[in-house]
Design an enzyme around this catalytic site. Structure first.
Site, PDB file in Angstrom:
ATOM      1  N   HIS A 115      23.687 -13.713  21.368  1.00  0.00           N
ATOM      2  CA  HIS A 115      22.693 -14.321  20.480  1.00  0.00           C
ATOM      3  C   HIS A 115      22.660 -15.818  20.799  1.00  0.00           C
ATOM      4  O   HIS A 115      23.701 -16.425  21.078  1.00  0.00           O
ATOM      5  CB  HIS A 115      23.052 -14.102  19.008  1.00  0.00           C
ATOM      6  CG  HIS A 115      22.548 -12.785  18.469  1.00  0.00           C
ATOM      7  ND1 HIS A 115      23.083 -12.185  17.352  1.00  0.00           N
ATOM      8  CD2 HIS A 115      21.540 -11.968  18.904  1.00  0.00           C
ATOM      9  CE1 HIS A 115      22.436 -11.041  17.128  1.00  0.00           C
ATOM     10  NE2 HIS A 115      21.502 -10.889  18.055  1.00  0.00           N
TER      11      HIS A 115
ATOM     12  N   ASP B 241      22.543 -18.653  19.342  1.00  0.00           N
ATOM     13  CA  ASP B 241      23.422 -19.675  18.752  1.00  0.00           C
ATOM     14  C   ASP B 241      24.833 -19.637  19.344  1.00  0.00           C
ATOM     15  O   ASP B 241      25.635 -20.533  19.085  1.00  0.00           O
ATOM     16  CB  ASP B 241      23.474 -19.575  17.216  1.00  0.00           C
ATOM     17  CG  ASP B 241      23.768 -18.173  16.699  1.00  0.00           C
ATOM     18  OD1 ASP B 241      23.320 -17.201  17.339  1.00  0.00           O
ATOM     19  OD2 ASP B 241      24.441 -18.059  15.654  1.00  0.00           O
ATOM     20  N   HIS B 242      25.123 -18.636  20.169  1.00  0.00           N
ATOM     21  CA  HIS B 242      26.454 -18.528  20.791  1.00  0.00           C
ATOM     22  C   HIS B 242      26.429 -18.750  22.306  1.00  0.00           C
ATOM     23  O   HIS B 242      27.473 -18.915  22.912  1.00  0.00           O
ATOM     24  CB  HIS B 242      27.069 -17.160  20.475  1.00  0.00           C
ATOM     25  CG  HIS B 242      27.208 -16.929  18.999  1.00  0.00           C
ATOM     26  ND1 HIS B 242      28.400 -17.014  18.332  1.00  0.00           N
ATOM     27  CD2 HIS B 242      26.268 -16.672  18.054  1.00  0.00           C
ATOM     28  CE1 HIS B 242      28.204 -16.806  17.040  1.00  0.00           C
ATOM     29  NE2 HIS B 242      26.921 -16.596  16.847  1.00  0.00           N
TER      30      HIS B 242
ATOM     31  N   HIS C  83      28.208  -5.856  14.852  1.00  0.00           N
ATOM     32  CA  HIS C  83      27.062  -6.756  14.758  1.00  0.00           C
ATOM     33  C   HIS C  83      25.825  -6.058  15.312  1.00  0.00           C
ATOM     34  O   HIS C  83      25.921  -4.921  15.781  1.00  0.00           O
ATOM     35  CB  HIS C  83      27.399  -8.040  15.538  1.00  0.00           C
ATOM     36  CG  HIS C  83      26.525  -9.200  15.231  1.00  0.00           C
ATOM     37  ND1 HIS C  83      26.129  -9.553  13.955  1.00  0.00           N
ATOM     38  CD2 HIS C  83      25.954 -10.136  16.051  1.00  0.00           C
ATOM     39  CE1 HIS C  83      25.366 -10.631  14.022  1.00  0.00           C
ATOM     40  NE2 HIS C  83      25.242 -11.004  15.274  1.00  0.00           N
TER      41      HIS C  83
ATOM     42  N   HIS D 182      30.380 -21.200  11.415  1.00  0.00           N
ATOM     43  CA  HIS D 182      29.099 -20.474  11.440  1.00  0.00           C
ATOM     44  C   HIS D 182      28.468 -20.532  10.050  1.00  0.00           C
ATOM     45  O   HIS D 182      28.099 -19.515   9.449  1.00  0.00           O
ATOM     46  CB  HIS D 182      29.349 -19.015  11.873  1.00  0.00           C
ATOM     47  CG  HIS D 182      28.150 -18.301  12.417  1.00  0.00           C
ATOM     48  ND1 HIS D 182      27.278 -17.614  11.614  1.00  0.00           N
ATOM     49  CD2 HIS D 182      27.673 -18.146  13.675  1.00  0.00           C
ATOM     50  CE1 HIS D 182      26.330 -17.052  12.356  1.00  0.00           C
ATOM     51  NE2 HIS D 182      26.544 -17.378  13.624  1.00  0.00           N
TER      52      HIS D 182
HETATM   53 ZN   LIG Z   1      25.563 -16.326  15.169  1.00  0.00          ZN
HETATM   54 ZN   LIG Z   2      24.762 -12.907  16.134  1.00  0.00          ZN
END
Ligand SMILES: [Zn+2]
Ligand SMILES: [Zn+2]
Length: 300
Positions: free
Chosen positions: A66, A68-69, A140, A266
């Site tokens: 994802h 943001d990672h 997830h 996070h």
């Molecule tokens: Zn995230």
């Molecule tokens: Zn994620």
């Protein structure tokens, strides 16, 4: 002297960075090892602000694909190329990671003049005489890994004592480390008088996951858990739907795993003005919980 594990919190935001919080990234430093956990957008600038040299990175552990990672990864790899990075860079990720990574490299066309080793990992995937790394699957929306860094208990030589007794470097130091007494320049020395024991240490990195009891076992006896806390306990249903943890669930993992400290990361921009709400909820379950700011450094 005991060598500490240092954690540099480069970014602590969730999917959308805020004025105060960058996308997620944490750099773990232990002796010559610099392990980057996740690499959200802006990570390399955060490293500059923290006066950390990206060329010293030894390993990158990515939780999942994802943005943001991982959005900072291409930029960071490109910078390493321009900065004369000359080691093999080991990058680890969950199932399916390799294909995404290769696509990214193909799209950006950056000149890559160092070796990159990419592996999809689960279970124990790296070990040397000082520490090991292990991964387990989170729960997830896409394949996602949680990670442990475990520094092994070790016998260390007390360098101050060597100095005091004027004992120089040499193969005899290896004997002492093995617990054997030595004779040095005609004098007898006991191994236990020249060494000290350093305890094992465990750091756990748990992000982007639904509450899952296997994570308790995975984080068992951690000295420090960095765990995502995207939602307040009041939004448990939403957290479950979006496959994230609430503050309280993160704290429950810390409590049930008998860990020593919990750092919430996070964090949603929703709680930007009042992160205390998240913190208090977690503290009700697990007292030794803290929230960090970007660029904070913790020692373990
Ligand atoms: Zn995230
Ligand atoms: Zn994620």
């Amino acid at each position: 002297m005991t060598s500490k594990i240092k954690l540099h919190f480069l970014g602590t935001a969730d999917a959308i960075p805020s004025e105060r919080r960058n996308h997620l990234a944490v750099l773990l430093n232990y002796e010559g090892e610099n392990i980057l956990f996740d690499c959200g957008e802006g990570t390399q600038r955060q490293m500059r602000r923290a006066k950390l040299n990206p060329c010293k990175i030894t390993k990158i552990l990515i939780s999942h694909w994802h943005g943001d990672h991982v959005l900072g990864l291409a930029g960071l790899l490109s910078t390493l190329s321009l900065s004369g990075y000359n080691k093999t860079l080991n990058i680890y990720g969950p199932r399916g990671f390799k294909r995404n990574f290769e696509e990214m490299v193909r799209l950006f066309h950056f000149e890559k003049n160092y070796k990159i080793n990419v592996e999809e990992v689960s279970g124990k995937f790296f070990e040397n005489e000082n520490f090991y790394l292990e991964a387990t699957s989170a729960d997830h929306t896409i394949p996602c890994n949680s990670y442990n860094f475990v520094k092994k208990a070790t016998i260390r030589i007390d360098k101050d004592k060597l100095k005091r007794y004027k004992i120089k470097e040499g193969p005899h130091l290896q004997e002492i480390k093995k617990g054997k007494d030595i004779v040095y320049e005609g004098k007898k020395y006991k191994a236990k008088d020249l060494t000290f024991k350093e305890e094992d240490k465990k750091i756990s990195f748990i992000v982007d996951t639904r509450y899952k009891k296997e994570l308790i076992e995975f984080a068992k006896d951690s000295d420090l858990i960095m765990a995502e806390s995207t939602f307040s306990a009041k939004l448990e249903k939403e957290a479950h739907e979006k496959m994230h943890l609430t503050s309280k669930q993160a704290a429950e993992i810390a409590k049930k795993s008998k860990s020593k400290r919990l750092v919430l990361v996070h964090l949603s921009a929703r709680y930007e003005k009042n992160p205390k709400q998240i913190l208090e909820e977690a503290k009700e379950v697990f007292k030794d919980t803290i929230i960090v700011k970007d660029l904070d450094v913790l020692e373990v």
